[in-house]
Design an enzyme around this catalytic site. Structure first.
Site, mmCIF file in Angstrom:
data_model
loop_
_atom_site.group_PDB
_atom_site.id
_atom_site.type_symbol
_atom_site.label_atom_id
_atom_site.label_comp_id
_atom_site.label_asym_id
_atom_site.label_seq_id
_atom_site.Cartn_x
_atom_site.Cartn_y
_atom_site.Cartn_z
ATOM 1 C CG HIS A 1 2.820 6.548 -13.016
ATOM 2 N ND1 HIS A 1 2.139 7.043 -11.923
ATOM 3 C CD2 HIS A 1 2.578 5.206 -13.037
ATOM 4 C CE1 HIS A 1 1.522 6.037 -11.306
ATOM 5 N NE2 HIS A 1 1.769 4.922 -11.954
ATOM 6 N NE ARG B 1 -4.343 2.579 -13.918
ATOM 7 C CZ ARG B 1 -3.375 1.833 -13.382
ATOM 8 N NH1 ARG B 1 -3.647 0.654 -12.866
ATOM 9 N NH2 ARG B 1 -2.128 2.281 -13.351
ATOM 10 C CG HIS C 1 -1.587 6.144 -8.772
ATOM 11 N ND1 HIS C 1 -2.340 5.945 -9.914
ATOM 12 C CD2 HIS C 1 -0.786 5.049 -8.681
ATOM 13 C CE1 HIS C 1 -1.998 4.802 -10.487
ATOM 14 N NE2 HIS C 1 -1.052 4.232 -9.740
ATOM 15 C CG ASP D 1 2.409 3.110 -7.909
ATOM 16 O OD1 ASP D 1 1.237 2.770 -8.144
ATOM 17 O OD2 ASP D 1 3.389 2.525 -8.403
HETATM 18 C C1 0GY Z 1 1.096 1.443 -11.102
HETATM 19 C C2 0GY Z 1 2.012 0.806 -12.042
HETATM 20 C C3 0GY Z 1 2.030 -0.496 -12.434
HETATM 21 C C4 0GY Z 1 0.993 -1.449 -12.228
HETATM 22 C C5 0GY Z 1 -0.328 -1.227 -12.251
HETATM 23 O O1 0GY Z 1 -2.529 -1.873 -12.156
HETATM 24 C C6 0GY Z 1 -1.368 -2.259 -12.182
HETATM 25 O O2 0GY Z 1 -1.038 -3.446 -12.147
HETATM 26 O O3 0GY Z 1 -0.793 -0.005 -12.350
HETATM 27 C C7 0GY Z 1 3.215 -0.946 -13.163
HETATM 28 O O4 0GY Z 1 3.528 -2.162 -13.131
HETATM 29 O O5 0GY Z 1 3.890 -0.099 -13.795
HETATM 30 O O6 0GY Z 1 0.622 2.538 -11.339
HETATM 31 O O7 0GY Z 1 0.825 0.844 -10.084
#
Ligand code: 0GY
Length: 304
Positions: free
Chosen positions: A181, A124, A31, A257
């Protein structure tokens, strides 16, 4: 195009430590994201934040520094359904990256096929309200039914409080379903309390559901500081992630992440995040499943 970062945006940490924990051979960072660069791959007009740039070259340098072999690059919401930056990262990875896209119902079969050839293996669906506008569930179900025939899966991102309302939709999905998560538990609540128990039940009752046991830095209330003499940064997340790894060892994934969008208080040292892994997967056998066997089965099945 010139982009101005969102006020207060924390840039990714340039200078991560070398992890003490030695990753097993062939480990996958399952991820992570790329952001732009905005001049080459503009951010989407409908985005809810404007990040700092975080290129494929920087991602792959981090992979090598930490000791990973491969990456799964997940489409970030700041790029909307324009998957070009993510797809470019896959194409330039020498086969070492696979991806998860965001698509609209209007996506054509030819576009799905081109993404498949580039290495995309999933879509996603995001339900985190601060990140995306609402997409009707019939549209998402339609997408899920279309991508199923490519052997793709669905990645879902949601907050724990929303699981009851989303349960019926999630359980109707016809593919493997990967939760980002751990469904964002509130780690201030007990690990055996009703909120996290519902998530465990969700996994227990649905063998097609997997979970990423990632993002302690995002979920933690105690934060990155170790207690005196202890190594346990993000210690309040440990019981939650450890529970999921132990009960579902064949359905868990882990990722950095990087570049850590939307963190407000601190930016993690990615080396320290890797050192978190043995706290949630204490035995070598669990570590190999989490970091090698499971992601390989999902993203590179032809090699397993
Ligand atoms: C992550 C979590 C976040 C953001 C995104 O695609 C995204 O903008 O996933 C978050 O802000 O919690 O998994 O990167």
């Amino acid at each position: 195009m010139e982009f101005q970062k969102t006020a207060g945006w924390l840039d990714w940490y340039n200078g991560p430590s070398k992890p003490t924990f030695k990753l097993p051979a062939g480990a996958v960072d399952a991820h992570c994201h790329v952001f732009g660069p905005g001049a080459e791959f503009p951010y989407a007009p409908e985005r809810k934040y404007t990040p700092c740039d975080a290129s494929k070259h920087q991602l792959y340098a981090l992979r090598d520094h930490l000791g990973f072999t491969r990456n799964v690059v997940v489409q970030a919401t700041c790029h909307g359904a324009d998957n070009r930056a993510m797809v470019d990262a896959l194409v330039q990875s020498n086969g070492k990256a696979r991806g998860v896209a965001t698509v609209k119902r209007s996506v054509s079969d030819a576009e799905i096929q081109a993404m498949h050839v580039a290495g995309v293996r999933g879509v996603r669906f995001n339900f985190v309200k601060r990140l995306v506008d609402f997409t009707p569930k019939d549209e998402l179900l339609d997408i899920a039914n279309r991508i199923k025939k490519w052997g793709w899966h669905v990645v879902i991102y949601f907050e724990a409080v929303d699981l009851p309302e989303l349960w019926d939709f999630f359980t109707a999905l016809p593919t493997t379903v990967v939760v980002d998560h751990m469904g964002r538990p509130n780690v201030d609540k007990p690990v055996d309390g009703p909120e996290f128990e519902l998530f465990v039940k969700f996994m227990r009752e649905h063998s097609n559901v997997w979970s990423k046991v990632s993002c302690p830095e995002r979920l933690s209330v105690t934060g990155p500081k170790a207690l005196n003499g202890e190594q346990n940064a993000y210690r309040d997340v440990i019981p939650f992630a450890k529970h999921i790894v132990q009960e579902f060892p064949d359905r868990v994934l882990w990722g950095t992440d990087w570049p850590h969008p939307n963190l407000k208080d601190h930016m993690p040292d990615d080396g320290l995040l890797v050192d978190f892994i043995p706290h949630i997967a204490p035995k070598a056998e669990l570590q190999k499943k989490l970091l090698v066997d499971n992601p390989m089965r999902l993203y590179w099945p032809e090699e397993t």
